[in-house]
Design a protein around this motif. Structure first.
Motif, mmCIF file in Angstrom:
data_model
loop_
_atom_site.group_PDB
_atom_site.id
_atom_site.type_symbol
_atom_site.label_atom_id
_atom_site.label_comp_id
_atom_site.label_asym_id
_atom_site.label_seq_id
_atom_site.Cartn_x
_atom_site.Cartn_y
_atom_site.Cartn_z
ATOM 1 N N ALA A 49 17.764 20.476 21.445
ATOM 2 C CA ALA A 49 16.605 19.918 22.139
ATOM 3 C C ALA A 49 15.337 20.700 21.812
ATOM 4 C CB ALA A 49 16.850 19.912 23.649
ATOM 5 N N ALA A 50 15.446 22.019 21.675
ATOM 6 C CA ALA A 50 14.281 22.827 21.297
ATOM 7 C C ALA A 50 13.769 22.423 19.919
ATOM 8 C CB ALA A 50 14.647 24.313 21.318
ATOM 9 N N GLY B 179 12.922 24.512 30.095
ATOM 10 C CA GLY B 179 12.261 24.114 31.330
ATOM 11 C C GLY B 179 11.433 22.859 31.204
ATOM 12 N N GLU B 180 11.125 22.471 29.946
ATOM 13 C CA GLU B 180 10.363 21.240 29.703
ATOM 14 C C GLU B 180 11.216 20.124 29.121
ATOM 15 O OE1 GLU B 180 5.990 21.873 28.581
ATOM 16 O OE2 GLU B 180 6.980 23.636 27.723
ATOM 17 N N HIS B 181 12.090 20.436 28.174
ATOM 18 C CA HIS B 181 12.921 19.345 27.642
ATOM 19 C C HIS B 181 14.055 18.983 28.592
ATOM 20 C CE1 HIS B 181 16.182 22.027 26.349
ATOM 21 N NE2 HIS B 181 15.391 22.672 25.507
ATOM 22 N N GLY B 182 14.456 19.902 29.468
ATOM 23 C CA GLY B 182 15.348 19.551 30.555
ATOM 24 C C GLY B 182 16.832 19.603 30.263
ATOM 25 N N LEU B 183 17.237 19.931 29.045
ATOM 26 C CA LEU B 183 18.658 20.076 28.762
ATOM 27 C C LEU B 183 19.028 21.535 29.007
ATOM 28 C CD1 LEU B 183 18.058 17.294 27.528
ATOM 29 C CD2 LEU B 183 19.769 17.801 25.785
ATOM 30 N N THR C 86 21.921 12.578 20.551
ATOM 31 C CA THR C 86 21.071 12.138 19.443
ATOM 32 C C THR C 86 19.899 11.319 19.953
ATOM 33 O OG1 THR C 86 22.897 12.171 17.848
ATOM 34 C CG2 THR C 86 21.009 10.751 17.338
ATOM 35 N N ARG C 87 20.175 10.385 20.844
ATOM 36 C CA ARG C 87 19.096 9.562 21.398
ATOM 37 C C ARG C 87 18.115 10.401 22.212
ATOM 38 N NH1 ARG C 87 22.114 4.807 24.471
ATOM 39 N NH2 ARG C 87 20.050 4.743 25.478
ATOM 40 N N ALA C 88 18.605 11.415 22.896
ATOM 41 C CA ALA C 88 17.744 12.218 23.766
ATOM 42 C C ALA C 88 16.802 13.118 22.982
ATOM 43 C CB ALA C 88 18.593 13.057 24.715
ATOM 44 N N VAL C 89 17.288 13.748 21.903
ATOM 45 C CA VAL C 89 16.481 14.803 21.276
ATOM 46 C C VAL C 89 16.196 14.603 19.791
ATOM 47 C CG1 VAL C 89 17.366 16.450 22.964
ATOM 48 C CG2 VAL C 89 18.439 16.342 20.716
#
Length: 382
Positions: A92-93, A101-105, A172-175
């Motif tokens: 996610a990073a 803290g921002e991407h939430g994973l 994959t869809r999330a990040v």
């Protein structure tokens, strides 16, 4: 009972170069508008690939440089991966340019209000359960625009080169959304796909998972792990051989790894579950969700029974120490455990009943040690 003693709480240095800084910096060097060069990379990059080797910690690479001469010759600066030092947060990073803290994973598994406990790698209920892509829609769980979406909108051809089985997955869809997904099956077509993308002047993100898998199964630094590291070294050499003028290869990792030296089976201690609704995360980075009004009692119980084998803190303490980055969004805050336990040294906080497969692992990651937090940034080409 294990005797607790005071252990200073580590704070992450938010000014250090971070894994989230890599893609924005490479895209800036490629002349893509809207990104910030957080890491110095010489400009005029014509085509580039960021290759993430799952589990390649800087400490491990340095200790096994003889097995990876190509990688060792590129050894330069290091990056911090942030908390938790785990694959979902690391990918996610890379995919968002943001910290957890921002991407939430915020973990291998964590609570998503209205959806339950989400295993972010499998996008299923944790520890057992059904697919959550409808109840926890990936684009809603992680709504921030990805670096790939932003780059494509700015006119850059963007591709993702990753195992074919992950095409369309929740993670994959999330990040990773916004890129042309090019599924591969082995090291050969991974190398070929990356070579073609860079030669075509594209930005490519590529992913290799097997080094991490063997680290979990046999331990980081084991003979099977070292043999896989040799294959990764050959992969990188194969890509480097075909880099065109102006081509760039940036090799990074999502975390390092440690071997389990002391095991705490949480499921064997009922006192750890008094006042607890759920325990998520993984053996080196636990989220503990408490019943209303029980936070202080749970915090004290975990501190007393886990002792100095982990940093056990309340949610706000972890946030204030910068574990999840400088900014934690309101919608992300509730995903973090009311109590957070980050394992120290070689301790692992397993759940042999609820998580039998993960509990049998030899190698683990997720916490705040340098071996887990520090990864290499290896730059080739130009």
């Amino acid at each position: 009972m294990w005797q607790a003693r005071f252990v200073p709480l580590p704070a992450l240095d938010l000014n250090l170069p971070h894994l989230a800084d890599v893609v924005p910096s490479v895209l800036t060097a490629m002349g893509v508008a809207g990104f910030e060069a957080r890491i110095p990379i010489r400009g005029d990059v014509a085509g580039a690939c960021v290759l993430l080797v799952d589990g390649l910690g800087a400490d491990l690479l340095d200790r096994h440089a003889a097995d990876a001469p190509t990688l060792a010759a590129l050894r330069g600066p290091t990056l911090q991966v942030g908390y938790p030092a785990t694959t979902a947060a690391g990918l996610a990073a890379v995919g968002t340019g943001l910290r957890s803290g921002e991407h939430g994973l915020v973990g291998y598994s964590f609570r998503v209000p209205a959806a339950g406990m989400l295993n972010a790698l499998r996008w299923r209920e944790h520890p057992w359960g059904s697919d959550l892509r409808e109840r926890a829609v990936p684009e809603q769980v992680q709504p921030q625009p990805t670096t790939f979406e932003r780059a494509a909108a700015a006119g850059m051809a963007v591709s993702v080169c990753s195992p074919a089985e992950f095409a369309g997955s929740g993670l994959t869809r999330a990040v990773l959304r916004g890129a042309d997904y090019r599924g591969v099956f082995a090291l050969g077509d991974l190398a070929a796909t990356v070579r073609n993308a860079v030669s075509a002047g594209e930005f490519c993100y590529a992913y290799h998972s097997e080094l991490d898998a063997l680290g979990h199964l046999y331990g980081p630094g084991s003979l099977p792990w070292r043999m896989q590291l040799r294959q990764v070294d050959r992969l990188v050499e194969s890509v480097m051989e075909a880099l065109p003028p102006g081509g760039l290869l940036a090799v990074v990792a999502d975390h390092g790894m440690v071997s389990a030296e002391e095991t705490v089976d949480l499921d064997a201690d009922p006192a750890l579950f008094d006042g607890v609704e759920a325990v998520a995360g993984e053996a080196r980075a636990r989220h503990v969700y408490t019943r209303e009004g029980a936070v202080d009692d749970v915090l004290q119980a975990w501190r007393a029974r886990i002792g100095s084998r982990a940093w056990v803190v309340a949610r706000d303490e972890a946030i204030d120490a910068g574990w999840f980055g400088a900014r934690v969004l309101d919608e992300v805050r509730d995903r973090i455990g009311d109590v957070v336990a980050a394992a120290r040294d070689g301790a692992v906080l397993v759940r042999r009943t609820a998580e039998p497969m993960e509990s049998a692992f030899v190698g683990h990651h997720g916490s705040l040690t340098a071996a887990e937090q520090t990864v290499p940034l290896l730059l080739a080409g130009l």
